[in-house]
Motif scaffolding. Structure first.
Motif, PDB file in Angstrom:
ATOM      1  N   LEU A  21       0.812  -1.220   0.000  1.00  0.00           N
ATOM      2  CA  LEU A  21       0.000   0.000   0.000  1.00  0.00           C
ATOM      3  C   LEU A  21       0.845   1.270   0.000  1.00  0.00           C
ATOM      4  N   TRP A  52      -5.804   3.437  -2.502  1.00  0.00           N
ATOM      5  CA  TRP A  52      -6.041   2.237  -3.320  1.00  0.00           C
ATOM      6  C   TRP A  52      -7.496   2.173  -3.762  1.00  0.00           C
ATOM      7  N   GLY A 102      -2.939   4.373   2.690  1.00  0.00           N
ATOM      8  CA  GLY A 102      -2.805   3.527   1.506  1.00  0.00           C
ATOM      9  C   GLY A 102      -4.124   2.914   1.090  1.00  0.00           C
TER      10      GLY A 102
END
Length: 251
Positions: free
Chosen positions: A115, A146, A142
Protein backbone atom coordinates in the motif's frame (compact mmCIF):
# COMPACT_ATOMS: atom_id res chain seq x y z
CA UNK A 1 14.54 -21.14 20.87
CA UNK A 2 12.44 -18.03 21.48
CA UNK A 3 10.58 -16.37 18.63
CA UNK A 4 11.57 -12.77 17.75
CA UNK A 5 9.54 -9.93 19.25
CA UNK A 6 8.12 -7.21 17.05
CA UNK A 7 7.22 -4.23 19.26
CA UNK A 8 5.30 -2.06 16.78
CA UNK A 9 1.54 -2.47 17.30
CA UNK A 10 -0.97 -0.81 15.00
CA UNK A 11 -3.59 1.40 16.62
CA UNK A 12 -6.99 0.92 14.88
CA UNK A 13 -8.15 4.39 15.91
CA UNK A 14 -5.08 5.95 14.33
CA UNK A 15 -5.46 3.87 11.16
CA UNK A 16 -8.99 5.28 10.75
CA UNK A 17 -7.73 8.80 11.39
CA UNK A 18 -5.04 8.47 8.72
CA UNK A 19 -7.63 7.09 6.28
CA UNK A 20 -9.59 10.34 6.57
CA UNK A 21 -6.41 12.44 6.70
CA UNK A 22 -5.53 11.42 3.13
CA UNK A 23 -9.11 11.44 1.87
CA UNK A 24 -8.70 14.87 0.18
CA UNK A 25 -5.68 13.61 -1.78
CA UNK A 26 -7.71 10.60 -2.89
CA UNK A 27 -9.93 12.90 -4.98
CA UNK A 28 -6.90 13.62 -7.16
CA UNK A 29 -6.30 9.86 -7.41
CA UNK A 30 -9.89 9.30 -8.54
CA UNK A 31 -9.38 11.81 -11.37
CA UNK A 32 -6.25 10.11 -12.65
CA UNK A 33 -7.75 6.69 -12.15
CA UNK A 34 -10.54 7.82 -14.47
CA UNK A 35 -7.98 9.00 -17.01
CA UNK A 36 -6.25 5.62 -16.84
CA UNK A 37 -9.54 3.73 -17.20
CA UNK A 38 -10.37 5.72 -20.31
CA UNK A 39 -6.89 5.29 -21.83
CA UNK A 40 -6.88 1.56 -21.14
CA UNK A 41 -10.23 0.95 -22.81
CA UNK A 42 -9.12 3.03 -25.78
CA UNK A 43 -6.13 0.69 -26.12
CA UNK A 44 -8.47 -2.27 -26.33
CA UNK A 45 -8.57 -3.55 -22.73
CA UNK A 46 -11.99 -4.55 -21.49
CA UNK A 47 -13.37 -2.64 -18.50
CA UNK A 48 -13.10 -5.77 -16.34
CA UNK A 49 -9.43 -6.34 -17.21
CA UNK A 50 -8.70 -2.66 -16.63
CA UNK A 51 -10.28 -2.69 -13.17
CA UNK A 52 -8.53 -5.95 -12.23
CA UNK A 53 -5.20 -4.42 -13.29
CA UNK A 54 -5.72 -1.38 -11.05
CA UNK A 55 -6.84 -3.59 -8.18
CA UNK A 56 -3.86 -5.94 -8.30
CA UNK A 57 -1.08 -3.67 -9.60
CA UNK A 58 -1.87 -0.25 -8.01
CA UNK A 59 1.02 1.54 -9.72
CA UNK A 60 -0.44 4.59 -11.45
CA UNK A 61 2.43 5.93 -13.57
CA UNK A 62 3.66 2.43 -14.44
CA UNK A 63 0.19 1.41 -15.57
CA UNK A 64 0.03 4.38 -17.93
CA UNK A 65 3.48 3.50 -19.28
CA UNK A 66 2.64 -0.11 -20.11
CA UNK A 67 -0.30 1.00 -22.25
CA UNK A 68 2.23 2.24 -24.81
CA UNK A 69 3.55 -1.34 -25.06
CA UNK A 70 0.16 -3.02 -25.11
CA UNK A 71 -0.95 -4.89 -28.21
CA UNK A 72 -1.60 -8.29 -29.69
CA UNK A 73 1.94 -9.38 -28.77
CA UNK A 74 2.99 -7.83 -25.46
CA UNK A 75 6.82 -7.49 -25.20
CA UNK A 76 7.24 -8.94 -21.73
CA UNK A 77 10.89 -8.05 -21.04
CA UNK A 78 10.62 -4.38 -22.12
CA UNK A 79 7.38 -4.15 -20.12
CA UNK A 80 9.13 -5.48 -17.01
CA UNK A 81 12.03 -3.07 -17.54
CA UNK A 82 9.71 -0.06 -17.86
CA UNK A 83 7.72 -0.95 -14.74
CA UNK A 84 10.89 -1.56 -12.74
CA UNK A 85 12.43 1.73 -13.84
CA UNK A 86 9.37 3.73 -12.85
CA UNK A 87 8.71 1.93 -9.55
CA UNK A 88 12.32 1.48 -8.44
CA UNK A 89 11.89 4.57 -6.28
CA UNK A 90 9.91 2.32 -3.93
CA UNK A 91 13.17 0.56 -3.05
CA UNK A 92 14.45 3.82 -1.62
CA UNK A 93 11.15 4.72 -0.01
CA UNK A 94 10.92 1.36 1.72
CA UNK A 95 14.53 1.56 2.86
CA UNK A 96 13.92 4.99 4.42
CA UNK A 97 11.13 3.47 6.54
CA UNK A 98 13.23 0.52 7.70
CA UNK A 99 13.81 1.88 11.24
CA UNK A 100 10.06 1.40 11.77
CA UNK A 101 9.44 -1.55 9.46
CA UNK A 102 12.00 -3.71 11.27
CA UNK A 103 9.67 -3.69 14.29
CA UNK A 104 6.98 -5.51 12.28
CA UNK A 105 6.86 -9.21 11.50
CA UNK A 106 7.91 -10.02 7.90
CA UNK A 107 4.34 -10.83 6.89
CA UNK A 108 2.99 -7.49 8.13
CA UNK A 109 6.02 -5.62 6.82
CA UNK A 110 5.73 -6.75 3.21
CA UNK A 111 1.95 -6.71 3.25
CA UNK A 112 2.06 -3.09 4.39
CA UNK A 113 4.45 -2.13 1.60
CA UNK A 114 1.86 -3.19 -0.98
CA UNK A 115 0.00 0.00 0.00
CA UNK A 116 3.04 2.29 -0.13
CA UNK A 117 2.57 5.35 -2.33
CA UNK A 118 4.34 8.68 -2.71
CA UNK A 119 1.71 10.43 -0.59
CA UNK A 120 1.53 8.18 2.46
CA UNK A 121 5.29 7.64 2.41
CA UNK A 122 5.84 11.42 2.53
CA UNK A 123 3.60 11.77 5.59
CA UNK A 124 5.19 8.84 7.40
CA UNK A 125 8.73 9.99 6.61
CA UNK A 126 7.99 13.53 7.81
CA UNK A 127 6.40 12.26 11.01
CA UNK A 128 9.44 10.06 11.68
CA UNK A 129 11.75 13.01 11.04
CA UNK A 130 9.78 14.94 13.68
CA UNK A 131 10.09 12.11 16.20
CA UNK A 132 6.77 10.32 15.64
CA UNK A 133 6.49 6.70 14.53
CA UNK A 134 3.56 6.51 12.12
CA UNK A 135 3.08 3.38 10.03
CA UNK A 136 -0.69 3.73 10.42
CA UNK A 137 -0.64 6.30 7.60
CA UNK A 138 0.83 3.69 5.27
CA UNK A 139 -2.07 1.36 6.11
CA UNK A 140 -4.97 3.78 6.51
CA UNK A 141 -3.80 6.29 3.92
CA UNK A 142 -2.80 3.53 1.51
CA UNK A 143 -6.24 1.94 1.75
CA UNK A 144 -8.08 5.15 0.87
CA UNK A 145 -5.72 5.83 -2.06
CA UNK A 146 -6.04 2.24 -3.32
CA UNK A 147 -9.85 2.38 -3.17
CA UNK A 148 -9.81 5.77 -4.91
CA UNK A 149 -7.61 4.38 -7.70
CA UNK A 150 -9.97 1.43 -8.24
CA UNK A 151 -13.05 3.67 -8.16
CA UNK A 152 -11.48 6.14 -10.58
CA UNK A 153 -10.50 3.33 -12.95
CA UNK A 154 -14.10 2.07 -12.87
CA UNK A 155 -15.39 5.56 -13.67
CA UNK A 156 -12.99 5.96 -16.57
CA UNK A 157 -13.62 2.51 -17.98
CA UNK A 158 -17.40 2.94 -18.06
CA UNK A 159 -17.89 6.72 -18.13
CA UNK A 160 -14.60 7.90 -19.63
CA UNK A 161 -16.04 10.86 -21.48
CA UNK A 162 -16.61 12.70 -18.20
CA UNK A 163 -12.93 13.52 -17.67
CA UNK A 164 -10.89 13.27 -20.85
CA UNK A 165 -8.18 15.72 -19.83
CA UNK A 166 -7.60 15.96 -16.05
CA UNK A 167 -4.56 18.19 -16.64
CA UNK A 168 -6.88 20.88 -17.94
CA UNK A 169 -8.10 21.27 -14.35
CA UNK A 170 -4.59 21.41 -12.91
CA UNK A 171 -5.06 18.03 -11.23
CA UNK A 172 -1.61 16.87 -12.32
CA UNK A 173 -0.14 19.41 -9.89
CA UNK A 174 -2.03 18.27 -6.78
CA UNK A 175 0.32 15.48 -5.72
CA UNK A 176 3.41 17.56 -6.50
CA UNK A 177 2.12 20.41 -4.33
CA UNK A 178 1.25 17.96 -1.53
CA UNK A 179 4.75 16.44 -1.54
CA UNK A 180 6.32 19.91 -1.60
CA UNK A 181 4.22 20.90 1.41
CA UNK A 182 5.40 17.76 3.23
CA UNK A 183 9.03 18.61 2.49
CA UNK A 184 8.68 22.25 3.57
CA UNK A 185 6.96 21.16 6.78
CA UNK A 186 9.91 19.03 7.90
CA UNK A 187 13.17 20.01 9.54
CA UNK A 188 15.32 22.42 7.52
CA UNK A 189 19.04 22.35 8.23
CA UNK A 190 22.08 22.97 5.99
CA UNK A 191 22.32 19.19 5.54
CA UNK A 192 18.68 18.83 4.47
CA UNK A 193 18.73 21.89 2.22
CA UNK A 194 21.90 20.66 0.51
CA UNK A 195 20.29 17.26 -0.10
CA UNK A 196 17.25 18.99 -1.64
CA UNK A 197 19.43 21.12 -3.92
CA UNK A 198 21.59 18.20 -5.07
CA UNK A 199 18.52 15.99 -5.66
CA UNK A 200 16.78 18.74 -7.64
CA UNK A 201 19.84 19.45 -9.81
CA UNK A 202 20.45 15.75 -10.48
CA UNK A 203 16.77 15.25 -11.37
CA UNK A 204 16.82 18.11 -13.87
CA UNK A 205 19.97 16.81 -15.54
CA UNK A 206 18.52 13.29 -15.73
CA UNK A 207 15.20 14.62 -17.05
CA UNK A 208 17.03 16.46 -19.84
CA UNK A 209 19.59 13.82 -20.81
CA UNK A 210 18.50 10.37 -19.62
CA UNK A 211 15.57 8.07 -20.56
CA UNK A 212 12.06 9.00 -19.35
CA UNK A 213 11.19 8.48 -15.67
CA UNK A 214 14.80 7.85 -14.60
CA UNK A 215 15.03 11.38 -13.17
CA UNK A 216 12.96 10.31 -10.14
CA UNK A 217 15.43 7.58 -9.17
CA UNK A 218 18.53 9.66 -10.02
CA UNK A 219 17.34 12.57 -7.89
CA UNK A 220 16.54 10.31 -4.95
CA UNK A 221 19.92 8.58 -5.14
CA UNK A 222 21.78 11.90 -5.38
CA UNK A 223 19.99 13.33 -2.36
CA UNK A 224 20.48 10.07 -0.48
CA UNK A 225 24.22 10.16 -1.10
CA UNK A 226 24.38 13.57 0.53
CA UNK A 227 22.71 12.12 3.61
CA UNK A 228 24.99 9.09 3.57
CA UNK A 229 28.24 11.04 3.44
CA UNK A 230 27.06 14.00 5.53
CA UNK A 231 25.89 12.25 8.66
CA UNK A 232 23.53 13.89 11.12
CA UNK A 233 25.79 14.56 14.13
CA UNK A 234 22.88 14.14 16.56
CA UNK A 235 22.01 10.72 15.19
CA UNK A 236 25.64 9.68 15.01
CA UNK A 237 26.28 10.74 18.62
CA UNK A 238 23.14 8.92 19.74
CA UNK A 239 24.21 5.73 18.01
CA UNK A 240 27.70 5.97 19.49
CA UNK A 241 26.23 6.53 22.95
CA UNK A 242 23.99 3.51 22.59
CA UNK A 243 26.96 1.34 21.60
CA UNK A 244 28.99 2.61 24.57
CA UNK A 245 26.14 1.97 26.97
CA UNK A 246 25.62 -1.50 25.55
CA UNK A 247 29.29 -2.30 25.97
CA UNK A 248 29.23 -1.08 29.57
CA UNK A 249 26.29 -3.38 30.36
CA UNK A 250 28.12 -6.36 28.86
CA UNK A 251 31.05 -5.77 31.22
Amino acid sequence: MTSPRYPYQFQPRKVRAEFFRLLPISLFVVAFGAAFGLAATQEGLTPLVTIVMSTTVFAGAAQFAVLDLWGADVPVLPLIAVVFAINSRHLLMGASLYPMLKDLSPGRRYGLLLLLTDANWAVSAQDYQNGRRNLEVILGGGLVLWLAWIFGTWLGAYFGGLLDHPKAFGLDMVLGCFLLAMALGGRKSPRVLTAWAVAAAASLVAWAWLPPNTHVVIGALAGGLVGYFWLDRTSADGAAGARTEGGAREH
